[in-house]
Enzyme design. Structure first.
Site, PDB file in Angstrom:
ATOM      1  N   GLY A   1       0.793  -1.235   0.000  1.00 19.71           N
ATOM      2  CA  GLY A   1       0.000   0.000   0.000  1.00 19.71           C
ATOM      3  C   GLY A   1       0.819   1.276   0.000  1.00 19.71           C
TER       4      GLY A   1
ATOM      5  N   MET B   1       5.180   4.820  -4.098  1.00 24.80           N
ATOM      6  CA  MET B   1       6.592   5.036  -4.437  1.00 24.80           C
ATOM      7  C   MET B   1       6.704   5.771  -5.768  1.00 24.80           C
ATOM      8  SD  MET B   1       9.615   2.228  -4.798  1.00 24.80           S
ATOM      9  CE  MET B   1      11.240   2.781  -5.316  1.00 24.80           C
ATOM     10  N   PRO B   2       7.501   6.847  -5.832  1.00 20.71           N
ATOM     11  CA  PRO B   2       7.696   7.534  -7.118  1.00 20.71           C
ATOM     12  C   PRO B   2       8.344   6.596  -8.138  1.00 20.71           C
ATOM     13  CG  PRO B   2       8.516   8.877  -5.288  1.00 20.71           C
ATOM     14  CD  PRO B   2       8.242   7.506  -4.736  1.00 20.71           C
TER      15      PRO B   2
ATOM     16  N   TYR C   1      28.067   2.718  -1.502  1.00 25.92           N
ATOM     17  CA  TYR C   1      28.432   3.872  -2.342  1.00 25.92           C
ATOM     18  C   TYR C   1      29.246   4.888  -1.544  1.00 25.92           C
ATOM     19  CZ  TYR C   1      24.610   2.095  -5.345  1.00 25.92           C
ATOM     20  OH  TYR C   1      23.772   1.313  -6.113  1.00 25.92           O
TER      21      TYR C   1
HETATM   22  P1  NAD Z   1      22.559   4.637 -15.838  1.00 23.87           P
HETATM   23  O1  NAD Z   1      22.076   3.587 -16.768  1.00 23.87           O
HETATM   24  O2  NAD Z   1      21.581   5.434 -15.078  1.00 23.87           O
HETATM   25  O3  NAD Z   1      23.502   5.572 -16.711  1.00 23.87           O
HETATM   26  C1  NAD Z   1      24.058   6.730 -16.177  1.00 23.87           C
HETATM   27  C2  NAD Z   1      24.926   7.405 -17.210  1.00 23.87           C
HETATM   28  O4  NAD Z   1      24.125   7.734 -18.330  1.00 23.87           O
HETATM   29  C3  NAD Z   1      25.476   8.719 -16.693  1.00 23.87           C
HETATM   30  O5  NAD Z   1      26.717   8.540 -16.096  1.00 23.87           O
HETATM   31  C4  NAD Z   1      25.561   9.543 -17.948  1.00 23.87           C
HETATM   32  O6  NAD Z   1      26.795   9.255 -18.553  1.00 23.87           O
HETATM   33  C5  NAD Z   1      24.478   8.998 -18.799  1.00 23.87           C
HETATM   34  N1  NAD Z   1      23.252   9.841 -18.772  1.00 23.87           N
HETATM   35  C6  NAD Z   1      22.424  10.102 -17.727  1.00 23.87           C
HETATM   36  N2  NAD Z   1      21.403  10.880 -18.109  1.00 23.87           N
HETATM   37  C7  NAD Z   1      21.594  11.119 -19.431  1.00 23.87           C
HETATM   38  C8  NAD Z   1      20.877  11.852 -20.387  1.00 23.87           C
HETATM   39  N3  NAD Z   1      19.748  12.502 -20.090  1.00 23.87           N
HETATM   40  N4  NAD Z   1      21.367  11.888 -21.660  1.00 23.87           N
HETATM   41  C9  NAD Z   1      22.491  11.229 -21.991  1.00 23.87           C
HETATM   42  N5  NAD Z   1      23.213  10.507 -21.125  1.00 23.87           N
HETATM   43  C10 NAD Z   1      22.776  10.454 -19.851  1.00 23.87           C
HETATM   44  O7  NAD Z   1      23.624   3.924 -14.881  1.00 23.87           O
HETATM   45  P2  NAD Z   1      24.085   4.190 -13.382  1.00 23.87           P
HETATM   46  O8  NAD Z   1      24.066   5.641 -13.077  1.00 23.87           O
HETATM   47  O9  NAD Z   1      25.352   3.479 -13.179  1.00 23.87           O
HETATM   48  O10 NAD Z   1      22.978   3.450 -12.531  1.00 23.87           O
HETATM   49  C11 NAD Z   1      21.828   4.099 -12.054  1.00 23.87           C
HETATM   50  C12 NAD Z   1      21.598   3.774 -10.603  1.00 23.87           C
HETATM   51  O11 NAD Z   1      21.316   2.407 -10.445  1.00 23.87           O
HETATM   52  C13 NAD Z   1      22.815   3.980  -9.692  1.00 23.87           C
HETATM   53  O12 NAD Z   1      23.057   5.327  -9.375  1.00 23.87           O
HETATM   54  C14 NAD Z   1      22.399   3.187  -8.487  1.00 23.87           C
HETATM   55  O13 NAD Z   1      21.463   3.901  -7.697  1.00 23.87           O
HETATM   56  C15 NAD Z   1      21.719   1.986  -9.143  1.00 23.87           C
HETATM   57  N6  NAD Z   1      22.610   0.804  -9.267  1.00 23.87           N
HETATM   58  C16 NAD Z   1      22.370  -0.253  -8.444  1.00 23.87           C
HETATM   59  C17 NAD Z   1      23.137  -1.389  -8.523  1.00 23.87           C
HETATM   60  C18 NAD Z   1      22.841  -2.544  -7.618  1.00 23.87           C
HETATM   61  O14 NAD Z   1      23.652  -3.481  -7.539  1.00 23.87           O
HETATM   62  N7  NAD Z   1      21.747  -2.517  -6.925  1.00 23.87           N
HETATM   63  C19 NAD Z   1      24.194  -1.473  -9.452  1.00 23.87           C
HETATM   64  C20 NAD Z   1      24.430  -0.367 -10.279  1.00 23.87           C
HETATM   65  C21 NAD Z   1      23.630   0.763 -10.181  1.00 23.87           C
END
Ligand code: NAD
Length: 279
Positions: free
Chosen positions: A9, A12-13, A48
């Site tokens: 319930g 979440m955005p 992180y």
């Molecule tokens: P992402 O797929 O969100 O890609 C991010 C990259 O895309 C940025 O560094 C930038 O270079 C590019 N980008 C972002 N917005 C853009 C735009 N509007 N136009 C063009 N390029 C753009 O990958 P991410 O940032 O590594 O991952 C997103 C989030 O996922 C992380 O910050 C974290 O919160 C989560 N994550 C979780 C795990 C896990 O094991 N749970 C692992 C990796 C990442």
């Protein structure tokens, strides 16, 4: 900002900012920019090493705590630390967490999950998440849990759409939160001709088309960016809709290819690696 209802319930955005690989100062400024531009979801993790910076960004935004949805993740070495959740809250500067994940299916994750269930009952966390629990790990967790998780965070993008995981999560009402939603910025993915074509049609960017595809798939996304223009752009996806044919066209890109192929060897290392938290 659009939101969805979780299986308990809680609202979440559907779009947030992720701060993986950000320094504490980068997390602070990006979170502040995002929240000041309408975002209401922020995703970080113990590992992180920027939870303090994320917490500062939340405070500096001036947005009321109850209007923000904060997710973070316990690292495996914390699964056996009975103070882990209080220490996470202290780093974030918060008195509850909206969604707390187990980050990896390794170490004593059964003890970690019990800790999340207890924290949920105590009101310290409003929803339970699992991250990277795919395949046998998801099956095993669902076999032993008392409370079915609300969210699973996994790698997911148009090249890898989690079709196997979704068979289970759809049945259990568990929402998918996509990491690497933009393929970690992979130019090959972002420059796929279909995204350029649709970007032109809708007056959007290829990244926005990809994020809209996620949104229409029912996924939650947390694209990472330090660039204020990209941060604004990534949440500006609610004034258009892809057609069924366009969704079907994008579905053809699913190659079952992951960017991250850690496997069991990495999981073994994760069980003992200890993050050095920011002071
Ligand atoms: P992402 O797929 O969100 O890609 C991010 C990259 O895309 C940025 O560094 C930038 O270079 C590019 N980008 C972002 N917005 C853009 C735009 N509007 N136009 C063009 N390029 C753009 O990958 P991410 O940032 O590594 O991952 C997103 C989030 O996922 C992380 O910050 C974290 O919160 C989560 N994550 C979780 C795990 C896990 O094991 N749970 C692992 C990796 C990442």
């Amino acid at each position: 900002m659009e939101s969805i209802k979780l299986n308990n319930g809680v609202e979440m955005p559907t779009v947030g900012i992720g701060v993986f690989t950000f320094t504490p100062d980068e997390a602070e400024s990006s979170v502040e920019v995002a929240l000041k531009n309408g975002y209401r979801l922020v995703d970080t993790a113990n590992a992180y090493v920027n939870e303090r910076g994320t917490g500062r960004g939340i405070k500096k935004s001036g947005v009321a705590r109850e209007d923000i949805f904060v997710s973070t993740k316990l690292w495996p070495t914390e699964y056996v630390n009975e103070r882990a959740i209080d220490e996470t809250l202290e780093r974030l500067g918060l008195d509850y967490i909206d969604l707390l994940f187990l980050h990896q299916p390794t170490g004593d994750w059964k003890a970690g999950y019990k800790m999340l269930e207890q924290a949920y009952k105590d009101g310290k966390i409003k929803a339970i998440g699992i991250s990277n629990f795919e395949g046998k790990y998801l099956d095993e967790l669902l076999g032993v849990c008392e409370i079915v998780p609300q969210v699973i965070q996994v790698e997911c993008h148009p090249y890898f759409t989690q079709s196997e995981t979704r068979k289970i999560t759809d049945e259990k009402g568990i929402k998918i939160m996509c990491w690497y939603p933009l393929g970690h910025g992979d130019k090959v993915l972002v420059n796929e001709p279909i995204f350029a074509k649709l970007a032109e049609k809708y007056g959007k960017t290829p990244a926005q088309i990809i994020l809209k595809w996620h949104n229409q798939m029912g996924f939650i996304v947390i694209p990472g960016s330090r660039n204020p223009e990209h941060i604004k752009e990534n949440a500006d996806i609610f004034d258009f809709k892809l057609t069924d044919d366009e969704m079907a066209e994008i579905a053809k890109l699913d190659k079952g290819i992951r960017y991250y192929n850690g496997g069991e060897a990495e999981l073994k290392q994760y069980a003992t690696w200890q993050p050095e938290y920011e002071k």
